[in-house]
Design an enzyme around this catalytic site. Sequence first.
Site, PDB file in Angstrom:
ATOM      1  CG  ASN A  90      -1.742 -50.610  50.318  1.00 20.08           C
ATOM      2  OD1 ASN A  90      -1.586 -51.820  50.387  1.00 20.08           O
ATOM      3  ND2 ASN A  90      -1.770 -49.828  51.390  1.00 20.08           N
ATOM      4  CG  HIS A  91      -3.235 -52.634  43.514  1.00 21.25           C
ATOM      5  ND1 HIS A  91      -3.537 -53.503  42.492  1.00 21.25           N
ATOM      6  CD2 HIS A  91      -1.896 -52.780  43.720  1.00 21.25           C
ATOM      7  CE1 HIS A  91      -2.456 -54.144  42.104  1.00 21.25           C
ATOM      8  NE2 HIS A  91      -1.441 -53.715  42.843  1.00 21.25           N
ATOM      9  N   PRO A  92      -5.226 -48.708  44.592  1.00 22.54           N
ATOM     10  CG  PRO A  92      -5.265 -46.864  43.157  1.00 22.54           C
ATOM     11  CD  PRO A  92      -4.633 -48.214  43.336  1.00 22.54           C
TER      12      PRO A  92
END
Length: 218
Positions: A90-92
């Site tokens: 996941n990306h922030p």
Amino acid sequence: MPVSFLDATSSYPMQFPDGRVNPGLVHLNRVIDHPNIEIGDFTYASSFDPPTDWAVRLAPYTYAGAPERLRIGRFCQIADRVRIITASANHPMAGFSTYPFAIFDHDRLADYMDQISDLLDTVIGHDVWLGDGVTVLPGARIGAGVIAGAGSVLHGEVPDYAVVAGNPARVIRMRFPPDQIARLLDLRWWDWPIEAIARATPALARADLDALERLAPG
């Protein structure tokens, strides 16, 4: 050399009728050595294009030292093209941009630490069958005895002994009534000594719960 029935030490536990070992089916904990991945005995994966690195094939975003773990139980069956996407993929997302600036400049990690710490583990229970092309999303909790149809996308909590399919995966039906599921979870046959499991395979195959209970080690 013949491969013994229920031989947890074998990397390649399946033989064809002519005696050849199937190189596309492996006991995962014999071919994966990764500090963030825990896999129970007898859990296998199969592939028509066997990789040289099964960890990368199965869970490509799980890197050594990641803040989360992937845990897979015993006696799971993982078909070709299954992909487990763990939380580090996941990306922030709390900021105005999801662009991962910090992976290009580690000095910027401090800007994201509150978003990339305490990531959820991904947990797959015992005796789970993940069909061809299944995707498991970050933080999924998949119960024991689950069957996931081909191409399903699993997320969140999946109850014990559910049959699920679709994107997102939904419960199609429960494999057994609630009282039988409770008895199976109490038996935990997957933790029995191998000799006891070998004696119990007829009861497992026939779904004879009374016989299975009689065979439980005392």
